[in-house]
Design a protein around this motif. Sequence first.
Motif, short mmCIF file in Angstrom:
data_model
loop_
_atom_site.label_atom_id
_atom_site.label_comp_id
_atom_site.label_asym_id
_atom_site.label_seq_id
_atom_site.Cartn_x
_atom_site.Cartn_y
_atom_site.Cartn_z
N THR A 100 23.63 45.82 37.08
CA THR A 100 22.54 46.48 36.38
C THR A 100 23.02 47.14 35.10
OG1 THR A 100 21.34 46.90 38.44
CG2 THR A 100 20.78 48.28 36.55
N MET A 101 22.24 46.97 34.04
CA MET A 101 22.49 47.64 32.77
C MET A 101 21.25 48.46 32.42
SD MET A 101 24.33 44.59 30.62
CE MET A 101 25.37 45.66 29.61
N GLY A 102 21.46 49.51 31.66
CA GLY A 102 20.31 50.34 31.34
C GLY A 102 20.52 51.20 30.12
N TRP A 103 19.41 51.79 29.70
CA TRP A 103 19.43 52.74 28.59
C TRP A 103 18.89 54.09 29.09
CZ3 TRP A 103 21.63 51.86 23.96
CH2 TRP A 103 21.90 50.53 23.61
N TYR A 104 19.60 55.13 28.74
CA TYR A 104 19.18 56.49 29.02
C TYR A 104 19.07 57.22 27.69
CZ TYR A 104 20.38 55.86 33.97
OH TYR A 104 20.42 55.43 35.27
N CYS A 139 23.98 53.83 26.61
CA CYS A 139 24.04 52.60 27.40
C CYS A 139 24.77 52.91 28.71
CB CYS A 139 24.78 51.54 26.59
SG CYS A 139 25.02 49.97 27.44
N ASN A 140 24.33 52.25 29.78
CA ASN A 140 24.97 52.44 31.09
C ASN A 140 25.04 51.10 31.79
OD1 ASN A 140 24.40 52.98 34.25
ND2 ASN A 140 25.58 54.65 33.38
N ALA A 141 26.11 50.89 32.53
CA ALA A 141 26.25 49.61 33.23
C ALA A 141 27.08 49.76 34.49
CB ALA A 141 26.89 48.57 32.31
N ASP A 142 26.71 48.98 35.51
CA ASP A 142 27.51 48.84 36.73
C ASP A 142 28.35 47.58 36.58
OD1 ASP A 142 24.71 49.94 38.70
OD2 ASP A 142 26.46 51.09 38.03
N PRO A 179 40.63 44.20 43.54
CA PRO A 179 39.67 44.61 44.59
C PRO A 179 38.22 44.55 44.08
CG PRO A 179 40.65 46.54 43.57
CD PRO A 179 41.35 45.35 42.98
N PRO A 180 37.27 44.43 44.99
CA PRO A 180 35.86 44.28 44.59
C PRO A 180 35.18 45.61 44.29
CG PRO A 180 36.03 44.15 46.96
CD PRO A 180 37.45 44.29 46.45
N ASP A 181 35.82 46.44 43.50
CA ASP A 181 35.26 47.73 43.16
C ASP A 181 34.12 47.59 42.16
OD1 ASP A 181 38.56 49.24 43.12
OD2 ASP A 181 37.16 48.89 44.79
N LEU A 182 33.13 48.45 42.31
CA LEU A 182 32.00 48.49 41.38
C LEU A 182 32.00 49.87 40.74
CD1 LEU A 182 29.49 46.96 40.32
CD2 LEU A 182 28.18 48.12 42.12
N ASN A 183 32.16 49.91 39.43
CA ASN A 183 32.24 51.18 38.71
C ASN A 183 31.07 51.32 37.75
OD1 ASN A 183 34.76 51.61 39.95
ND2 ASN A 183 35.81 50.53 38.31
N ASN A 184 30.72 52.57 37.46
CA ASN A 184 29.65 52.86 36.52
C ASN A 184 30.23 53.37 35.21
OD1 ASN A 184 27.42 55.12 35.51
ND2 ASN A 184 26.51 53.24 36.31
N TYR A 185 29.73 52.82 34.11
CA TYR A 185 30.26 53.16 32.80
C TYR A 185 29.15 53.62 31.86
CZ TYR A 185 34.35 50.60 34.44
OH TYR A 185 35.43 50.17 35.17
N TRP A 186 29.56 54.49 30.90
CA TRP A 186 28.66 54.99 29.87
C TRP A 186 29.20 54.68 28.49
CZ3 TRP A 186 23.96 57.17 30.84
CH2 TRP A 186 23.72 57.65 32.13
N GLY A 187 28.30 54.43 27.56
CA GLY A 187 28.68 54.34 26.16
C GLY A 187 28.75 55.73 25.55
N GLN A 188 29.11 55.78 24.27
CA GLN A 188 29.30 57.07 23.60
C GLN A 188 27.99 57.64 23.05
OE1 GLN A 188 29.77 54.20 22.17
NE2 GLN A 188 28.84 54.37 20.14
N GLY A 189 26.95 56.82 23.00
CA GLY A 189 25.64 57.26 22.56
C GLY A 189 25.37 56.93 21.10
N THR A 190 24.11 56.72 20.79
CA THR A 190 23.69 56.49 19.41
C THR A 190 22.42 57.31 19.15
OG1 THR A 190 23.15 54.80 17.75
CG2 THR A 190 22.33 54.42 19.97
N GLN A 191 22.39 57.98 18.00
CA GLN A 191 21.29 58.88 17.70
C GLN A 191 20.08 58.10 17.19
OE1 GLN A 191 21.07 62.45 17.91
NE2 GLN A 191 18.91 62.03 17.46
N VAL A 192 18.93 58.40 17.75
CA VAL A 192 17.65 57.88 17.25
C VAL A 192 16.79 59.08 16.85
CG1 VAL A 192 15.51 56.71 17.87
CG2 VAL A 192 17.71 55.78 18.63
N THR A 193 16.38 59.10 15.60
CA THR A 193 15.55 60.19 15.09
C THR A 193 14.26 59.60 14.54
OG1 THR A 193 17.49 61.51 14.52
CG2 THR A 193 15.40 62.14 13.50
N VAL A 194 13.14 60.07 15.05
CA VAL A 194 11.83 59.61 14.61
C VAL A 194 11.15 60.77 13.88
CG1 VAL A 194 9.64 58.56 15.26
CG2 VAL A 194 11.71 58.12 16.62
N SER A 195 11.04 60.63 12.58
CA SER A 195 10.52 61.72 11.77
C SER A 195 9.98 61.19 10.45
CB SER A 195 11.61 62.75 11.50
OG SER A 195 11.15 63.76 10.63
N SER A 196 8.96 61.85 9.94
CA SER A 196 8.43 61.49 8.64
C SER A 196 9.06 62.35 7.54
CB SER A 196 6.90 61.64 8.62
OG SER A 196 6.53 62.94 9.01
#
Length: 122
Positions: A33-37, A95-98, A105-122
Amino acid sequence: QVQLVESGGGLVQPGGSLRLSCVASGRIFAIFTMGWYRQAPGKQRELVAGITSSAGTNYADSVKGRFTISRDNAKRTVYLQMNSLKPEDTAVYYCNADIRPTLVPPDLNNYWGQGTQVTVSS
């Protein structure tokens, strides 16, 4: 060592669009699984969208109909297409991913990216 690197954030006007990308690199046997938070100032990190290895998706109610998550398994990349952006979408997107780094070994680890800024403004 596994890394997730996001790109595509920036400043956009309300109603505009952005496309985020996240590439996984390093020692990888399989990505599940991959995802966005996202995390806005003063708020908890929340799930925006997720996608399984078989392309099943889920979305936060606040983004349904506006955001689309997709992935390219060959490129080890997950995308988030964000349309009709609102000021309340302003946050750091992570970003996040398993990931299973090795066959044995068949280990499953969870990882995070460093983040990217999104700014919505006029």
